[in-house]
Design an enzyme around this catalytic site. Sequence first.
Site, PDB file in Angstrom:
ATOM      1  N   PRO A 138       0.714  -1.322  -0.507  1.00 14.25           N
ATOM      2  CA  PRO A 138      -0.520  -0.545   0.050  1.00 14.25           C
ATOM      3  C   PRO A 138       1.014   0.746  -0.897  1.00 14.25           C
ATOM      4  O   PRO A 138       1.230   1.685   0.786  1.00 14.25           O
ATOM      5  CB  PRO A 138      -0.909   0.029   1.446  1.00 14.25           C
ATOM      6  CG  PRO A 138       0.074  -1.499   1.805  1.00 14.25           C
ATOM      7  CD  PRO A 138       0.662  -1.374   1.159  1.00 14.25           C
ATOM      8  N   GLU A 139       0.528   2.254  -1.177  1.00 12.10           N
ATOM      9  CA  GLU A 139       1.007   3.189  -1.345  1.00 12.10           C
ATOM     10  C   GLU A 139      -0.081   4.235  -1.270  1.00 12.10           C
ATOM     11  O   GLU A 139      -1.375   3.497  -1.305  1.00 12.10           O
ATOM     12  CB  GLU A 139       2.553   3.605  -2.181  1.00 12.10           C
ATOM     13  CG  GLU A 139       3.349   2.595  -2.004  1.00 12.10           C
ATOM     14  CD  GLU A 139       4.359   3.230  -2.685  1.00 12.10           C
ATOM     15  OE1 GLU A 139       4.493   4.325  -3.650  1.00 12.10           O
ATOM     16  OE2 GLU A 139       5.097   2.572  -3.453  1.00 12.10           O
TER      17      GLU A 139
END
Length: 276
Positions: free
Chosen positions: A2-3
Site C-alpha cells: 500500500p502506497e
Amino acid sequence: MPELPEVEVVCQGLQPHIINRSIQDVWYSNKPLRFPFILQEAQELLLSATIISISRRAKYVLLQTNNDSFIVVHLGMTGRLGVFPAGTDKAKHDHVIFSLDNSMEFRFNDTRRFGSIRVLKCSSLPQLEDLLFKDIGVEPLEEHCTPIYLQEKAKRKTQAIKNFIMDNRIIVGVGNIYANESLFTAKIDPNRAANSLTKAEWKRLHTTIISTLRWAIECGGSTISDFINASGESGYFQANFKVYGKDGTECSICEERIQKTKIGGRATFFCGKCQK
DNA sequence: CAAGTTACCTGACGGC
DNA sequence: TGCCGTCAGGTAACTT
C-alpha cells in the site's frame, strides 16, 4: 502493497460495505501490531457505534463513527482490509475483526504486523488531524502541494531527491514504487541532491508525482469492485511500471538498460541515460 | 537541525 | 528435503 493509490482504492472499495453499518462486536488476535491495540478500549468506544464516513489521510484509512470516535488504520507493508460473511474461517494473519449489523465482518489482516489500528475518542476530522497528523506533510493531490512548496522545503536538503519525496513530513503517500516511477517520468536522477533541482525540474517532478498517483488510482479503482471475500486484491497498475522491478530490461524511452541500485537502503531503479 | 541506520515481523526465493 | 542469507511496496526511534 500500500502506497497512496492502494489506500485510496481500499477506501473507495470498502465504502459501500461499511457505511451506516453498526459495530456489534470486536475481536483481536492479541498479537502486537505497530501500536498497541487495546481491545477493551476499542469495545468501549465502538460497540453499537455506527460508521458514518471513510476517508484517507496520507496512507491512513480513517473511519468515523456517530459517537465521536475514529478507527485509524495503517496498512504498513502487508496490511489488508476486507469484508466477509460472518463466520468465514479466520485467515492466518487476521488481527482485528469488527462484526457488523448485517451479518458481515470487517477484517484487518496483516502478515508482517507493521500496520496498526488505533481507536480514538475524537469528534471531528480537524481534531484528528491535530491529534495524529500535525507533523506530516501535504497531500500530493491537493492544492497546497505546489512545485514552489516542494522547492522551498528542499532548500537546505542535500539528501537524494528520491528520499526527499518519500519523506512524509514533506509530502505524504509517495512510497518506494511511486518515487521510482515519478522520477523516471520526470527524467530526474534519483540520486540528485534535493536542493539541486531547478524550478523547471520541480515543476516536472510535481506533475509526474500527481499523474503517476492518479493513474495508479484509476487502474486500481477499475479492477477492484468487489471487496467481499476479496480482501483488497491489488490493482493492475503493476502492469504499467516503467522502472520498478525492471532492472536489466530496456528503457521504454531509449534503448539503455534499466539499472538497479540502493538509496537509503531501498531498491532504486532508473535509466542512466534518460534521468539526469 | 539534517541524514543515516536500525528495528519491528513473516514469508518467498535462490543457492548450496 | 532443509538450512541459510537476502529481500520485500512503511515508518518511528535511534545515532551520528
